[in-house]
Design a protein around this motif. Structure first.
Motif, PDB file in Angstrom:
ATOM      1  N   ILE A 188       0.860  -1.191   0.000  1.00 25.71           N
ATOM      2  CA  ILE A 188       0.000   0.000   0.000  1.00 25.71           C
ATOM      3  C   ILE A 188       0.889   1.231   0.000  1.00 25.71           C
ATOM      4  O   ILE A 188       1.923   1.272   0.674  1.00 25.71           O
ATOM      5  CB  ILE A 188      -0.914   0.075   1.241  1.00 25.71           C
ATOM      6  CG1 ILE A 188      -1.650  -1.228   1.496  1.00 25.71           C
ATOM      7  CG2 ILE A 188      -1.927   1.213   1.095  1.00 25.71           C
ATOM      8  CD1 ILE A 188      -2.478  -1.193   2.780  1.00 25.71           C
TER       9      ILE A 188
ATOM     10  N   ALA B 151      -6.145   4.527   3.207  1.00 23.83           N
ATOM     11  CA  ALA B 151      -5.164   3.435   3.274  1.00 23.83           C
ATOM     12  C   ALA B 151      -5.420   2.553   4.496  1.00 23.83           C
ATOM     13  O   ALA B 151      -5.284   1.322   4.425  1.00 23.83           O
ATOM     14  CB  ALA B 151      -3.748   4.004   3.318  1.00 23.83           C
ATOM     15  N   GLU B 152      -5.782   3.176   5.606  1.00 22.00           N
ATOM     16  CA  GLU B 152      -6.102   2.388   6.810  1.00 22.00           C
ATOM     17  C   GLU B 152      -7.304   1.482   6.555  1.00 22.00           C
ATOM     18  O   GLU B 152      -7.324   0.321   6.989  1.00 22.00           O
ATOM     19  CB  GLU B 152      -6.389   3.323   7.974  1.00 22.00           C
ATOM     20  CG  GLU B 152      -5.162   4.034   8.532  1.00 22.00           C
ATOM     21  CD  GLU B 152      -5.491   4.866   9.757  1.00 22.00           C
ATOM     22  OE1 GLU B 152      -4.800   4.717  10.781  1.00 22.00           O
ATOM     23  OE2 GLU B 152      -6.460   5.668   9.683  1.00 22.00           O
TER      24      GLU B 152
ATOM     25  N   ALA C  15      -6.097  -1.410   4.577  1.00 21.38           N
ATOM     26  CA  ALA C  15      -5.330  -2.318   5.446  1.00 21.38           C
ATOM     27  C   ALA C  15      -6.257  -3.167   6.302  1.00 21.38           C
ATOM     28  O   ALA C  15      -5.954  -4.332   6.606  1.00 21.38           O
ATOM     29  CB  ALA C  15      -4.376  -1.521   6.312  1.00 21.38           C
TER      30      ALA C  15
ATOM     31  N   PHE D 105       3.209  -1.122   4.177  1.00 19.59           N
ATOM     32  CA  PHE D 105       2.900   0.281   3.907  1.00 19.59           C
ATOM     33  C   PHE D 105       4.169   1.050   3.568  1.00 19.59           C
ATOM     34  O   PHE D 105       5.097   1.122   4.359  1.00 19.59           O
ATOM     35  CB  PHE D 105       2.210   0.896   5.131  1.00 19.59           C
ATOM     36  CG  PHE D 105       1.779   2.324   4.933  1.00 19.59           C
ATOM     37  CD1 PHE D 105       0.973   2.682   3.870  1.00 19.59           C
ATOM     38  CD2 PHE D 105       2.172   3.307   5.830  1.00 19.59           C
ATOM     39  CE1 PHE D 105       0.572   4.002   3.690  1.00 19.59           C
ATOM     40  CE2 PHE D 105       1.763   4.623   5.666  1.00 19.59           C
ATOM     41  CZ  PHE D 105       0.964   4.970   4.589  1.00 19.59           C
TER      42      PHE D 105
ATOM     43  N   LEU E 267      -0.295   1.212  10.965  1.00 18.61           N
ATOM     44  CA  LEU E 267       0.598   1.122   9.817  1.00 18.61           C
ATOM     45  C   LEU E 267       1.931   1.802  10.107  1.00 18.61           C
ATOM     46  O   LEU E 267       1.964   2.953  10.544  1.00 18.61           O
ATOM     47  CB  LEU E 267      -0.046   1.790   8.589  1.00 18.61           C
ATOM     48  CG  LEU E 267      -1.324   1.134   8.041  1.00 18.61           C
ATOM     49  CD1 LEU E 267      -1.889   1.960   6.898  1.00 18.61           C
ATOM     50  CD2 LEU E 267      -1.044  -0.293   7.581  1.00 18.61           C
TER      51      LEU E 267
END
Length: 471
Positions: A53, A65-66, A69, A81, A150
């Protein structure tokens, strides 16, 4: 919840490059639905344990992005990440490690929008993969998902830098003074380091704490004027910049004039001695006029369409590439350069075309390289916040009555060809070209024009958009 239902009602749609929508559309359930549909479909083809990512500098990107994830860990996979890096850096590292990747970026579109770009272990997803994602029928319970913490790995950014530093000598760009327009580009922390490692003198400027939506196909008047100021102030040989996620280059000559992306791509392809090219229909016809390539394929606009042709080209040619009107360069095969080898990177990249341009201009000016090409000029711009249905109706009306439209523009010419490969591309009896196309990424109507002078091409775009606004 069901992925198909959530995606259908999310307001997020696939365009020419990735899934795009308003930031407000990227809710937890929508982002999870896209990530789940992508990864579960992928697991049918590949054995995967990790997913890469990365993000751009948009304020909303880390949160999205979280969410990605969260979907990754829910499937028992490990998210890697890489932080804020260019899209090609993520793709290059993920393909080398044979793992899928998700890039959170809206590229060049305004910061109130964002997007997701998906990569299979073997490269960009295809239009077939996009259909599989939106059609996937997967039930999920969001209450069972958790958002992991992350931590950033620098492995992808370092790997991307090494791709070019190891290719060329440390004095490759010696004697050249390159300006870096950093703004909010995802690669702004890498470019000065890269060019200095190759021997160039570097001056950085224009860094912004706010997201700047640079569109390399429709450079603003402010950015055009600012480049002239920077070039004169710092006595530069070139200015380098990119769009938001670093896959579309913006490069100027020694006078501060931004090069059109297809001209940059063309000069790169010539320097690399490419045999067969694949380019969208919107690119300048100077490509064929140079007579430098054995084969030139014209495709619909969008990197998936360019990449799709590479498989067939590989059957007959060894040196294959593609580029778009935005300047993004796609290397379809391994290519030798000097005593080194550049490995294939079949996704848009901003760095390779810039480096190859600087290589070609070591003993001459960039402007002289451009001026040596056959004299065909392009310009493009767009009407923003323009409803797609309105765009489609206008294009249909023009297609049915092209002569009436040309009369509205006040042109003393006839339409000799209507090309509908992507949008509507009108070739006129005086050899001018007007190409209209609704954007695949945002509510915009784009206009591309080609003519015998840069002034004529720009005037043709401005007059066309002015008329369209009043129809």
């Amino acid at each position: 919840m069901n992925t198909s239902d959530v995606i259908k009602n999310s307001g997020i749609e696939f365009g020419t490059s990735g899934a795009r929508g308003l930031v407000s559309d990227f809710k937890y359930e929508a982002t999870v639905a896209f990530a789940l549909a992508f990864l579960i479909q992928l697991k049918k083809e590949f054995k995967i344990s990790e997913v890469a990512i990365a993000i751009d500098n948009r304020p909303s990107s880390f949160g999205i992005a979280e969410y990605c994830a969260s979907a990754i860990t829910h499937l028992g996979l490990n998210p890697i990440f890489y932080g804020v890096i260019p899209t090609p850096a993520l793709a290059y590292k993920a393909m080398a490690d044979n793992m899928p990747a998700i890039m959170v970026t809206g590229s060049h579109i305004p910061f109130d929008r964002n997007g997701l770009k998906f990569y299979r272990p073997d490269g960009e997803i295809t239009k077939k993969d996009e259909l599989a994602i939106v059609s996937a029928n997967i039930d999920f319970d969001l209450s069972l998902f958790t958002i992991p913490e992350l931590s950033i790995s620098n492995a992808a950014s370092n790997f991307y830098l090494e791709r070019y530093i190891s290719l060329l000598s440390e004095d490759f760009l010696a004697g050249q003074h390159i300006g870096i327009y950093e703004h909010s580009s995802a690669g702004r922390d890498l470019y000065a380091k890269l060019f200095r490692s190759l021997g160039a003198e570097v001056t950085s400027f224009g860094r912004s704490d706010e997201f700047v939506p640079i569109d390399t196909e429709a450079v603003s008047q402010q950015d055009r004027e600012q480049a002239l100021v920077w070039s004169n102030k710092y006595h530069l040989d070139a200015i380098f910049s990119t769009d938001g996620d670093g896959d579309r280059p913006l490069v100027s000559d020694e006078k501060g004039n931004w090069l059109r992306g297809d001209i940059l791509g063309l000069l790169c392809a010539i320097e690399l001695k490419i045999e067969a090219l694949s380019v969208p229909v919107s690119c300048n016809t100077v490509i064929e006029l140079t007579d430098k390539f054995t084969q030139v394929n014209r495709t619909r606009i969008g990197s998936p369409h360019v990449i799709e042709t590479f498989h067939e080209l590989k059957k007959s040619y060894n040196r294959i590439a593609g580029f778009e009107a935005n300047g993004g360069f796609l290397l379809g095969s391994d290519v030798s350069y000097g005593s080194s080898m550049i490995s294939a990177l079949p996704t848009r990249d901003a760095v390779l075309p810039a480096i190859m341009l600087f290589a070609a201009a070591k003993d001459v000016s960039i402007s002289s390289l451009v001026n040596a090409l056959p004299q065909r000029y392009t310009f493009s711009d767009r009407i923003q916040n323009f409803d797609k249905n309105r765009s489609l109706k206008l294009l249909n009306d023009i297609k049915n009555n092209p002569s009436d439209f040309i009369q509205l523009l006040g042109l003393d010419a006839k339409v000799v060809n209507c090309n509908e490969v992507d949008g509507l591309r009108l070739t006129l009896s005086n050899s001018d070209i007007i190409h209209l196309r609704p954007s695949g990424n945002a509510p915009e109507l784009r206009c591309y024009a080609e003519s015998q002078s840069s002034e004529a091409a720009e005037r043709l775009v401005n007059e066309t958009l002015s008329v369209l606004l009043n129809l």
